[in-house]
Design a protein around this motif. Structure first.
Motif, PDB file in Angstrom:
ATOM      1  N   MET A  33       0.807  -1.222   0.000  1.00  0.00           N
ATOM      2  CA  MET A  33       0.000   0.000   0.000  1.00  0.00           C
ATOM      3  C   MET A  33       0.839   1.271   0.000  1.00  0.00           C
ATOM      4  O   MET A  33       0.396   2.318  -0.460  1.00  0.00           O
ATOM      5  CB  MET A  33      -0.939   0.007   1.208  1.00  0.00           C
ATOM      6  N   MET A  34       2.087   1.192   0.540  1.00  0.00           N
ATOM      7  CA  MET A  34       2.930   2.384   0.618  1.00  0.00           C
ATOM      8  C   MET A  34       4.142   2.301  -0.306  1.00  0.00           C
ATOM      9  O   MET A  34       5.097   3.058  -0.162  1.00  0.00           O
ATOM     10  CB  MET A  34       3.380   2.609   2.063  1.00  0.00           C
ATOM     11  N   SER A  35       4.114   1.365  -1.241  1.00  0.00           N
ATOM     12  CA  SER A  35       5.189   1.256  -2.223  1.00  0.00           C
ATOM     13  C   SER A  35       5.121   2.445  -3.182  1.00  0.00           C
ATOM     14  O   SER A  35       4.026   2.882  -3.551  1.00  0.00           O
ATOM     15  CB  SER A  35       5.028  -0.057  -3.000  1.00  0.00           C
ATOM     16  N   PRO A  36       6.238   3.034  -3.568  1.00  0.00           N
ATOM     17  CA  PRO A  36       7.618   2.589  -3.359  1.00  0.00           C
ATOM     18  C   PRO A  36       8.298   3.172  -2.125  1.00  0.00           C
ATOM     19  O   PRO A  36       9.475   2.909  -1.902  1.00  0.00           O
ATOM     20  CB  PRO A  36       8.318   3.085  -4.624  1.00  0.00           C
ATOM     21  N   ARG A  37       7.595   3.980  -1.334  1.00  0.00           N
ATOM     22  CA  ARG A  37       8.221   4.573  -0.146  1.00  0.00           C
ATOM     23  C   ARG A  37       8.610   3.500   0.862  1.00  0.00           C
ATOM     24  O   ARG A  37       9.740   3.473   1.359  1.00  0.00           O
ATOM     25  CB  ARG A  37       7.258   5.574   0.498  1.00  0.00           C
ATOM     26  N   TYR A  38       7.655   2.641   1.197  1.00  0.00           N
ATOM     27  CA  TYR A  38       7.908   1.524   2.103  1.00  0.00           C
ATOM     28  C   TYR A  38       7.410   0.258   1.430  1.00  0.00           C
ATOM     29  O   TYR A  38       6.246   0.180   1.030  1.00  0.00           O
ATOM     30  CB  TYR A  38       7.189   1.719   3.440  1.00  0.00           C
ATOM     31  N   GLU A  39       8.279  -0.725   1.327  1.00  0.00           N
ATOM     32  CA  GLU A  39       7.940  -1.947   0.615  1.00  0.00           C
ATOM     33  C   GLU A  39       7.465  -3.034   1.573  1.00  0.00           C
ATOM     34  O   GLU A  39       7.712  -2.973   2.786  1.00  0.00           O
ATOM     35  CB  GLU A  39       9.156  -2.455  -0.170  1.00  0.00           C
ATOM     36  N   LEU A  40       6.801  -4.022   1.006  1.00  0.00           N
ATOM     37  CA  LEU A  40       6.379  -5.197   1.752  1.00  0.00           C
ATOM     38  C   LEU A  40       7.560  -5.775   2.521  1.00  0.00           C
ATOM     39  O   LEU A  40       8.620  -6.024   1.960  1.00  0.00           O
ATOM     40  CB  LEU A  40       5.837  -6.248   0.777  1.00  0.00           C
ATOM     41  N   GLY A  41       7.385  -5.955   3.832  1.00  0.00           N
ATOM     42  CA  GLY A  41       8.434  -6.553   4.646  1.00  0.00           C
ATOM     43  C   GLY A  41       9.334  -5.565   5.359  1.00  0.00           C
ATOM     44  O   GLY A  41      10.113  -5.960   6.220  1.00  0.00           O
ATOM     45  N   GLU A  42       9.238  -4.272   5.029  1.00  0.00           N
ATOM     46  CA  GLU A  42      10.026  -3.278   5.753  1.00  0.00           C
ATOM     47  C   GLU A  42       9.455  -3.087   7.153  1.00  0.00           C
ATOM     48  O   GLU A  42       8.252  -3.227   7.379  1.00  0.00           O
ATOM     49  CB  GLU A  42      10.018  -1.935   5.031  1.00  0.00           C
ATOM     50  N   ILE A  43      10.320  -2.750   8.079  1.00  0.00           N
ATOM     51  CA  ILE A  43       9.890  -2.409   9.431  1.00  0.00           C
ATOM     52  C   ILE A  43      10.012  -0.904   9.595  1.00  0.00           C
ATOM     53  O   ILE A  43      11.056  -0.324   9.295  1.00  0.00           O
ATOM     54  CB  ILE A  43      10.735  -3.132  10.489  1.00  0.00           C
ATOM     55  N   ILE A  44       8.924  -0.280  10.034  1.00  0.00           N
ATOM     56  CA  ILE A  44       8.941   1.160  10.276  1.00  0.00           C
ATOM     57  C   ILE A  44       8.785   1.411  11.773  1.00  0.00           C
ATOM     58  O   ILE A  44       8.066   0.697  12.463  1.00  0.00           O
ATOM     59  CB  ILE A  44       7.833   1.890   9.491  1.00  0.00           C
ATOM     60  N   PHE A  45       9.491   2.420  12.271  1.00  0.00           N
ATOM     61  CA  PHE A  45       9.462   2.762  13.685  1.00  0.00           C
ATOM     62  C   PHE A  45       8.691   4.067  13.861  1.00  0.00           C
ATOM     63  O   PHE A  45       8.955   5.047  13.156  1.00  0.00           O
ATOM     64  CB  PHE A  45      10.883   2.899  14.226  1.00  0.00           C
ATOM     65  N   ILE A  46       7.760   4.063  14.812  1.00  0.00           N
ATOM     66  CA  ILE A  46       6.846   5.184  14.978  1.00  0.00           C
ATOM     67  C   ILE A  46       7.082   5.891  16.306  1.00  0.00           C
ATOM     68  O   ILE A  46       7.121   5.255  17.364  1.00  0.00           O
ATOM     69  CB  ILE A  46       5.374   4.710  14.899  1.00  0.00           C
ATOM     70  N   ASP A  47       7.239   7.214  16.224  1.00  0.00           N
ATOM     71  CA  ASP A  47       7.383   8.053  17.410  1.00  0.00           C
ATOM     72  C   ASP A  47       6.090   8.849  17.587  1.00  0.00           C
ATOM     73  O   ASP A  47       5.836   9.806  16.845  1.00  0.00           O
ATOM     74  CB  ASP A  47       8.569   9.004  17.232  1.00  0.00           C
ATOM     75  N   PRO A  48       5.255   8.485  18.565  1.00  0.00           N
ATOM     76  CA  PRO A  48       3.971   9.172  18.753  1.00  0.00           C
ATOM     77  C   PRO A  48       4.099  10.529  19.434  1.00  0.00           C
ATOM     78  O   PRO A  48       3.099  11.237  19.586  1.00  0.00           O
ATOM     79  CB  PRO A  48       3.183   8.193  19.629  1.00  0.00           C
ATOM     80  N   THR A  49       5.320  10.903  19.823  1.00  0.00           N
ATOM     81  CA  THR A  49       5.507  12.184  20.513  1.00  0.00           C
ATOM     82  C   THR A  49       5.935  13.300  19.564  1.00  0.00           C
ATOM     83  O   THR A  49       5.919  14.474  19.943  1.00  0.00           O
ATOM     84  CB  THR A  49       6.566  12.055  21.622  1.00  0.00           C
ATOM     85  N   ARG A  50       6.320  12.955  18.344  1.00  0.00           N
ATOM     86  CA  ARG A  50       6.790  13.957  17.378  1.00  0.00           C
ATOM     87  C   ARG A  50       5.623  14.564  16.612  1.00  0.00           C
ATOM     88  O   ARG A  50       4.694  13.869  16.208  1.00  0.00           O
ATOM     89  CB  ARG A  50       7.768  13.311  16.391  1.00  0.00           C
TER      90      ARG A  50
END
Length: 226
Positions: A143-160
């Motif tokens: 759904m987010m290709s080509p920015r983030y591909e299937l299998g990538e791990i993204i880290f989320i900062d809820p304070t930013r």
């Protein structure tokens, strides 16, 4: 609960199996012959045979198709040692702290990620030490290709604080099931009336009222498949 425990058990088994063995196991569990799998994937039997012999590997998009026809979660088919780039995360951080990783699509939806089903834990990147409520998502789709591909791990900062055109994860609570769910997208608009994010593939816009939103997390780091 039974499914969740079975999933955890499968993940332990998967870590000890080669990709070729996992593809073969998935095919057998689905009671498919190599010919049948090849036909459903639109490829040759020889290609399936090469995968199972460990001579070649399917592309990430093909892994998703294999998961669909065999009923296995995509992450079950992935080698987490390949998915997680420890050079980027920092091996020295492995013993310091860990954060939860989610990534199963919510039932009946390709857009939502169920935050009640943790897949595994991962070392917290040094950049995020001390940040409260940090979590990670394993991208379950394209759904987010080509920015983030299937299998990538993204880290989320809820304070930013997130700004227009930032990539974010929106958390909401499903009104019907009361389950926490997440939506990934590029921030299009955020005003007093609504918040809008957009998937990249396809360019689908998602609209949320402020009453729905529990948190807006900024995607600060991603770990790519090597």
């Amino acid at each position: 609960m039974i499914f969740r425990e079975k999933f955890k058990q499968d993940m332990v088994i998967t870590r000890n199996m080669k990709l070729s063995e996992r593809i073969k196991q998935a095919r057998k569990d689905a009671r498919l012959t190599q010919d049948q799998m090849a036909e459903q994937l639109g490829i040759t039997k020889g290609a399936v045979s090469q995968w199972e012999a460990g001579k070649t590997k399917p592309r990430n998009g093909t892994l998703k198709k294999i998961a669909k026809i065999t009923g296995k979660p995509v992450v079950w088919l992935m080698d987490l040692n390949d998915v997680i780039s420890f050079d980027e995360i920092g091996r020295s951080s492995l013993e310091k702290s860990s954060i939860p990783v989610y990534g199963q699509s919510a039932t009946g939806s390709n857009d939502e990620i169920d935050l009640h089903q943790q897949l595994f834990s991962i070392a917290c990147p040094p950049q995020l030490y001390g940040v409260k409520n940090v979590y990670a998502l394993l991208i379950p789709d394209n759904m987010m290709s080509p920015r983030y591909e299937l299998g990538e791990i993204i880290f989320i900062d809820p304070t930013r604080h997130a700004r227009t055109d930032d990539y974010v994860v929106i958390q909401i609570r499903n009104d019907k099931t009361s389950r926490l769910q997440a939506f990934i997208g590029k921030l299009v608009r955020h005003n007093s009336e609504e918040l809008v994010i957009r998937h990249l593939n396809p360019g689908l816009a998602l609209y949320f009222s402020h009453e729905q939103i529990l948190s807006i997390g900024l995607i600060v780091i991603s770990s790519t498949i090597r």
